[in-house]
Motif scaffolding. Sequence first.
Motif, PDB file in Angstrom:
ATOM      1  N   LYS A 168      43.858  49.372  67.184  1.00 12.14           N
ATOM      2  CA  LYS A 168      43.864  50.408  66.158  1.00 12.14           C
ATOM      3  C   LYS A 168      45.204  50.468  65.462  1.00 12.14           C
ATOM      4  N   SER A 169      45.167  51.078  64.310  1.00 11.51           N
ATOM      5  CA  SER A 169      46.394  51.335  63.565  1.00 11.51           C
ATOM      6  C   SER A 169      47.267  52.254  64.421  1.00 11.51           C
ATOM      7  N   PRO A 170      48.584  52.039  64.440  1.00  6.96           N
ATOM      8  CA  PRO A 170      49.440  52.861  65.292  1.00  6.96           C
ATOM      9  C   PRO A 170      49.722  54.254  64.730  1.00  6.96           C
ATOM     10  N   LEU A 171      49.063  54.623  63.633  1.00  4.92           N
ATOM     11  CA  LEU A 171      49.300  55.954  63.074  1.00  4.92           C
ATOM     12  C   LEU A 171      47.991  56.668  62.827  1.00  4.92           C
ATOM     13  N   ASN A 172      48.073  57.964  62.686  1.00  5.87           N
ATOM     14  CA  ASN A 172      46.900  58.787  62.461  1.00  5.87           C
ATOM     15  C   ASN A 172      46.625  58.848  60.964  1.00  5.87           C
ATOM     16  N   LEU A 173      45.537  58.230  60.529  1.00  9.63           N
ATOM     17  CA  LEU A 173      45.197  58.178  59.108  1.00  9.63           C
ATOM     18  C   LEU A 173      44.894  59.555  58.539  1.00  9.63           C
ATOM     19  N   TYR A 174      44.527  60.491  59.398  1.00 10.93           N
ATOM     20  CA  TYR A 174      44.186  61.832  58.945  1.00 10.93           C
ATOM     21  C   TYR A 174      45.425  62.675  58.651  1.00 10.93           C
ATOM     22  N   GLU A 175      46.596  62.150  58.961  1.00 15.09           N
ATOM     23  CA  GLU A 175      47.833  62.880  58.719  1.00 15.09           C
ATOM     24  C   GLU A 175      48.727  62.220  57.670  1.00 15.09           C
ATOM     25  N   LEU A 176      48.240  61.173  57.008  1.00 16.22           N
ATOM     26  CA  LEU A 176      49.054  60.483  56.002  1.00 16.22           C
ATOM     27  C   LEU A 176      49.390  61.410  54.841  1.00 16.22           C
ATOM     28  N   VAL A 177      50.654  61.424  54.450  1.00 14.03           N
ATOM     29  CA  VAL A 177      51.098  62.198  53.293  1.00 14.03           C
ATOM     30  C   VAL A 177      51.631  61.260  52.217  1.00 14.03           C
ATOM     31  N   TRP A 178      52.377  60.244  52.630  1.00  8.90           N
ATOM     32  CA  TRP A 178      52.949  59.257  51.714  1.00  8.90           C
ATOM     33  C   TRP A 178      52.493  57.864  52.124  1.00  8.90           C
ATOM     34  N   VAL A 179      52.225  57.032  51.139  1.00  7.25           N
ATOM     35  CA  VAL A 179      51.982  55.611  51.365  1.00  7.25           C
ATOM     36  C   VAL A 179      52.795  54.842  50.330  1.00  7.25           C
ATOM     37  N   PHE A 180      52.849  53.527  50.492  1.00  2.74           N
ATOM     38  CA  PHE A 180      53.674  52.698  49.623  1.00  2.74           C
ATOM     39  C   PHE A 180      52.858  51.547  49.058  1.00  2.74           C
ATOM     40  N   ILE A 181      53.143  51.184  47.819  1.00  2.00           N
ATOM     41  CA  ILE A 181      52.508  50.013  47.215  1.00  2.00           C
ATOM     42  C   ILE A 181      53.595  48.996  46.890  1.00  2.00           C
ATOM     43  N   ASN A 182      53.228  47.718  46.915  1.00  2.00           N
ATOM     44  CA  ASN A 182      54.159  46.687  46.472  1.00  2.00           C
ATOM     45  C   ASN A 182      54.354  46.817  44.975  1.00  2.00           C
ATOM     46  N   ARG A 183      55.591  46.663  44.536  1.00  2.00           N
ATOM     47  CA  ARG A 183      55.859  46.743  43.082  1.00  2.00           C
ATOM     48  C   ARG A 183      55.484  45.451  42.434  1.00  2.00           C
TER      49      ARG A 183
END
Length: 183
Positions: A168-183
Amino acid sequence: RHQYKVLTEENLILKERVKNYDELLGLVGTNTLASRLPTRVISRPNFSPYDTLLVSTLGDKNLFKTETLIFSAGGVVLGEIDQVYVSAARVVLFSTPGKKLSVEVGEEHVQATAEGQGSGNFKIILPRGVDIKVGDKVIAPLISTDLLGVVGLVDSKPENPFQTIYFKSPLNLYELVWVFINR
């Protein structure tokens, strides 16, 4: 007076944004931020359709393209943009049920196919003799060399020639506030 009130509110919003960006810099360091653009999560899987995120396009939808990878603050690859709207973009998570990815598992970089199980969970089926351990890291090298997940369970039975590896992903997807995209 009305204009003063509007400017005061805008100033408070800008101060909050600066504070949020300062927090993000502390989380990921400047090297990662130099190549990735932070964007706010508008809707997470518990409010958006299953295994999708909605993220802000920051007022410039031209920055967001379909198939652009999305990462967590810690550099975990989460999914990719599949639709761009005026003020938001939809991200389909790699853990979407039935979605298949070529992955490498563990220190030996064992190649396998992972299948999404939903909510940041995946499974892999390998021959029983392949040495996979709980805690092994999983990457999807054709997509990114960033972490995709961590093995949480290896289900291996002597009567079965195959073993099922759950990660599994090591983070809780239900608590995401910020994400990042490649420029």
